[in-house]
Design an enzyme around this catalytic site. Structure first.
Site, short mmCIF file in Angstrom:
data_model
loop_
_atom_site.label_atom_id
_atom_site.label_comp_id
_atom_site.label_asym_id
_atom_site.label_seq_id
_atom_site.Cartn_x
_atom_site.Cartn_y
_atom_site.Cartn_z
N GLY A 65 52.48 46.07 42.76
CA GLY A 65 53.79 46.75 42.32
C GLY A 65 53.68 48.04 43.84
N GLY A 80 52.81 36.55 36.27
CA GLY A 80 51.94 36.05 36.55
C GLY A 80 50.93 35.33 37.14
N LYS A 100 48.66 35.88 30.42
CA LYS A 100 49.69 35.89 31.15
C LYS A 100 50.71 34.10 31.07
CE LYS A 100 49.37 38.70 34.24
NZ LYS A 100 50.23 39.84 34.31
N PRO A 133 52.57 34.91 41.79
CA PRO A 133 52.01 34.85 42.53
C PRO A 133 50.64 33.91 43.28
CG PRO A 133 51.60 36.31 41.79
CD PRO A 133 52.57 35.16 41.16
N HIS A 146 38.66 40.84 43.29
CA HIS A 146 39.18 39.77 43.90
C HIS A 146 38.11 39.16 45.41
CE1 HIS A 146 43.07 39.53 41.10
NE2 HIS A 146 42.53 38.63 40.66
N TRP A 185 29.22 34.74 46.95
CA TRP A 185 28.53 33.88 45.52
C TRP A 185 29.66 32.54 46.38
CZ3 TRP A 185 30.20 35.60 39.89
CH2 TRP A 185 29.20 36.77 39.70
N ARG A 220 41.80 28.35 49.04
CA ARG A 220 42.28 29.48 48.19
C ARG A 220 43.16 29.76 49.81
NH1 ARG A 220 39.90 27.90 45.08
NH2 ARG A 220 38.64 28.90 42.86
#
Length: 326
Positions: free
Chosen positions: A30, A120, A154, A177, A193, A216, A223
């Site tokens: 945003g 979403g 979403k 996205p 994230h 982790w 990605r």
């Protein structure tokens, strides 16, 4: 076009003087959209903090829309988080996001918002979707269990947009996205994230002179990462150049392993210690690379490289380290 969607609308330049509401204007996406709109000449961009307007409060949301009567809306407000947060609080991720979406879209429809862009996430697609993931992969397989509650919310948002198009004839659209990062991200160890979590972890380790950083999983999942300023640019482009019921994937078209991005971040922050991988922790989806051919057909492609974006984000984080969301 989905069955029953016979809406005919010709996209074009948005009115720079019309009220434009950005839901979630202080968050990662945003705030980037807000910066993009102001830089593009919009003179009536409207935002409310969560303290000023709780989007889960249906009555207050309707009152706000009746007062402001925005012509355009970007719905970027959402409860978001990484694997740990999603697996720990699935009810929150499902319930909060459903309430936010339904309240905002119902109120926007009630006052006749002309163009609404719903944002979403790439996690809406099946865990083992064919790579790169096309838009028509939606609802063709099982979701990744570590974030299925968020994904369902979403997916409901996408269907809500499509239903509004069919029932009310409003030219609303959805964009999905890829993994985003940039200024105003959440750098919390528990709620962030992967990329902001890695930035904080390696920067903290470099500052403290730690000899080891533990991450982790195996580090093998791939990605796709996109800077939020790129995403904001794509959002305005879609509002002015795209109309259709199907969601549009927004990404860079290339991916990288978690190990590789961890190595890149450690180099940027100047960490020279050892990295260990905790294989007892989950990896999540093995790969999430979006097919961005539909977006490219509209005339838009990503312009910020991962290297440039990481350097900018690390610099921003270090400048705001005492005030970032943690």
């Amino acid at each position: 076009m989905t069955a029953g969607d016979r809406l005919r609308y010709t996209p074009g330049q948005l009115d720079r003087n019309a009220p434009f509401y950005v839901a979630g204007h202080q968050g990662l996406v945003g705030s980037a959209i807000w910066r993009k709109l102001e830089a593009s000449g919009f003179r009536s961009v409207v935002g409310r903090t969560s303290r000023e307007l709780d989007l889960k409060d249906r009555g207050r949301v309707f009152d706000f829309f009746h007062e402001v009567r925005p012509r355009y809306v970007v719905l970027a407000a959402a409860k978001v988080g990484g694997i740990l947060a999603n697996t720990t609080y699935p009810v929150d991720f499902l319930s909060d996001n459903m309430q936010i979406q339904v309240n905002v879209m119902d109120a926007a429809r009630k006052v006749g918002v002309e163009r609404l862009l719903f944002l979403g996430s790439s996690c809406i697609y099946p865990k083992f979707a064919e790579q790169p993931i096309r838009e028509d992969s939606l609802l063709t397989g099982h979701l990744e269990p570590t974030n299925d509650a968020y994904a369902i919310a979403k997916i409901a948002g996408i269907l809500h947009v499509q239903a509004v198009r069919r029932q009310y004839g409003l030219p609303w659209i959805s964009a999905m996205p890829t993994n985003l990062y940039g200024p105003n991200d959440n750098f919390s160890p528990q709620g962030s994230h992967v990329l902001p979590a890695l930035i904080r972890r390696y920067d903290d380790a470099a500052r403290a002179g730690k000899s080891t950083v533990s991450n982790w999983g195996t580090g093998r999942p791939r990605r796709e990462f996109m800077h939020s300023d790129d995403m904001a640019d794509a959002c305005l482009h879609l509002l002015e150049h795209y109309d259709g019921a199907a969601q549009v994937n927004v990404g860079t078209g290339s991916d990288i392993t978690i190990r590789e991005v961890a190595h890149a971040i450690s180099a940027i922050v100047g960490y020279d210690g050892r990295t260990e991988w905790d294989v007892t922790k989950p990896d999540g989806t093995p790969q999430k690379l979006l097919d961005v051919s539909k977006l490219a057909e509209t005339g838009w492609t990503s312009g910020i490289s991962l290297e440039e974006g990481l350097e900018r984000t690390v610099a921003w984080y270090r400048h705001h380290v005492t005030t970032v969301r943690t």
